[in-house]
Design an enzyme around this catalytic site. Sequence first.
Site, mmCIF file in Angstrom:
data_model
loop_
_atom_site.group_PDB
_atom_site.id
_atom_site.type_symbol
_atom_site.label_atom_id
_atom_site.label_comp_id
_atom_site.label_asym_id
_atom_site.label_seq_id
_atom_site.Cartn_x
_atom_site.Cartn_y
_atom_site.Cartn_z
ATOM 1 C CG ASP A 1 -2.339 0.554 0.984
ATOM 2 O OD1 ASP A 1 -2.293 1.706 0.851
ATOM 3 O OD2 ASP A 1 -3.296 -0.138 1.005
ATOM 4 C CG HIS B 1 -5.170 3.954 0.878
ATOM 5 N ND1 HIS B 1 -4.981 2.548 0.658
ATOM 6 C CD2 HIS B 1 -6.535 4.048 0.456
ATOM 7 C CE1 HIS B 1 -5.877 1.936 0.123
ATOM 8 N NE2 HIS B 1 -7.027 2.868 0.002
ATOM 9 C CG ASN C 1 -13.288 2.018 -4.067
ATOM 10 O OD1 ASN C 1 -13.781 1.101 -3.698
ATOM 11 N ND2 ASN C 1 -12.070 2.645 -3.711
ATOM 12 C CE1 TYR D 1 -3.323 -13.987 -13.691
ATOM 13 C CE2 TYR D 1 -2.664 -14.521 -11.500
ATOM 14 C CZ TYR D 1 -2.481 -14.607 -12.915
ATOM 15 O OH TYR D 1 -1.798 -15.608 -13.189
ATOM 16 C CB SER E 1 -9.142 0.571 0.209
ATOM 17 O OG SER E 1 -8.609 0.694 -1.049
#
Length: 693
Positions: A258, A295, A388, A400, A460
């Site tokens: 991240d 984040h 989002n 994937y 997230s």
Amino acid sequence: MALSVTFNAASQIANRQLATSDAALTSSIARLSAGSRVVSAKDDAAAMAVGSRINAKVQALRQAGVNAGQAASMVQIADGAMAKVGTIIDRMKSLAVQSSSGQLSSAERAMINTEYVALRDEIDRISGATEFNGQTLVGYTGAVYTLRGDAQHGVVKLNGVALGLGDSFTQTDLDLGRVTYENDGSGAATDRLIVSVSDQDGNALGTIAGAGSATTFEDAEYRNSGGLGIINASTAYARAAAYGTNAAGNGITVAVIDSGVDTTHSQLTANLLSGTDIADGDANPDDDNAAVGGHGTHVAGIIAAVNDGIGTQGVAFQAQILPVKVVATASGGGIDPNDVAAAITYAVAQGAKIINMSLGGLFPSAAENAAIDAAVAAGVVVIAASGNSALSDPAWPAQYAIDPNADGSMLAVGATDYLDHMASFSNRAGVAKVATVDAPGVDILSTYVGNTLAYLSGTSMASPLVAGAAAVLESLFPNLSGKEITNLLTSTARDMGQVGADSTWGQGIIDLARASLPQIQIDIGVGSGGDLTVSNGGSGLVTNAILDATSVYSSIAAPTSRDYSIKVATDTGSSDRIGVDLDAISSYNLGLHLTKVDSAANAESAISALDTAMDRLVKARAGLGASLNRLDFAAANIATTVENSEAARSALLDLDMASEMILATSRQVLVQVGVSMSVQGNMHQRDLLHLLQ
């Protein structure tokens, strides 16, 4: 009348009368338009209050009537199934009587037994397939065993058909010898088989021996932590004592790829490993990017913020976070897919068991995909946010997850709100529906830069909830592989939307209560040893002695019926409900699942069992008849009550249209006259002007 310059009395009087007539006309028009004599509280406050209460009750009674009607339909469906089972029992009784007669040979009895067993199986098929609104009504086959740890050197079969992870068999299947293990002949000395034990609805079968109370873990910090209650994390924590393991991620490393992590945050430092900064090429993974800073810290807290009674806690509050920074400090917040690939490789090398990626884009990356392939091959669980943008498919790399090379060890994660609605911004499961789960992702409270807390929303936030849940399960069941952990999450998720995996929800919302159900491991010896011994390339029967539900449950609540409480009135008392009991009629419940007629002695035993089964069935149908009659009377009473209530409401509120139209007509005439008189009143001023000329 005297003429005055300063005051026109005639005009004022005419205007006042006009206003009164116009207000009265407006009121009549409002009543006529609404069809009610009480348009507002000023018309008749008492009538409006009483009428509103009556109207609310009528609407509720209409729904109660629908409830009674639906329940009656459900009972009729169950009764129809019971009628067919009764016909089958009649035929089975005839076969048993025939087989018990001495003139038959063993060959003939074998033929009779073939039909008898087929009919017995048909009873189970009917009872299991009789459903209403997705609920099985009259079928129960004992404990349900679901494959959680796959055999490594063989295959488990049910009636000769191979089972895979997440597939189930029942207590009846065990009783009838339908479950076998077949070795692949590879020469391996041992193998293993792991199953969870539940009831037919996927819930606990009874009291789990040694389990604590979930409420012990539901303190203020737990309640503050967004989504923990929705995914039933406390239930998993409470079961750790029963299993002799950990349930908060102890010993599990979760890599957070991240923007970095606030390495000084008081609720993270105890669970934080050193990590690295791939984007800047240094060893400092601090969450310091001006555009997206915070984040990664938020994501890390959702996974493993400590449980210290302050603020919030992570799902796996004893897990270790490995921060891997892929957002350069001086950048605008963008991410290079090659850095993500390098981060995945680094995380695997550092011993991460789970990788969380709350990131993504619109296009796949060959480098990312290759790194994921290597990670899952190493037994790592990979979790990725779906995105989002409210798109119909997950973003990459989440999409994937359905690639065969991901080997079922990767999950895409959608976001829900606190009402279990799909978040408006969340990408849907789409093409990745079989590898997508959901978790809360709206207004999630977690750690933030500057040693603070913050509410954020997004997939997230949902993704680390799933990653944390995976860490909980890894610590709770250390004998499961990464692929088996992801299957445990998907196969126990709460099904939302259409039955089964669908393009909106995927597999549904994760549920740690179901995922943490007790498991039994069978050790299989090839040649010798083990709970089950088979020869190399041979097979063995999985029996009750090997899979004993009482080894993990101190008491088992084996349901013999499904009890429904039907709301048929509008109050909250017990008298407002009708209980409907639907007795189970599987061969297991009727006492027929072990009967056969392959010999005269067995046929005699079957006759006795069939008589008992018919008695049970007749009693069950009698109960259904009583319930159906009561529901019919309740529905009729509701209809009468609604009719009378509507009449009372009408008397209070409905308008006498003819009378009101007469009033409206007279008021309209008065308005027209008032307009005319107002004009006439204004003529007096003109008369005054003529005198002054």
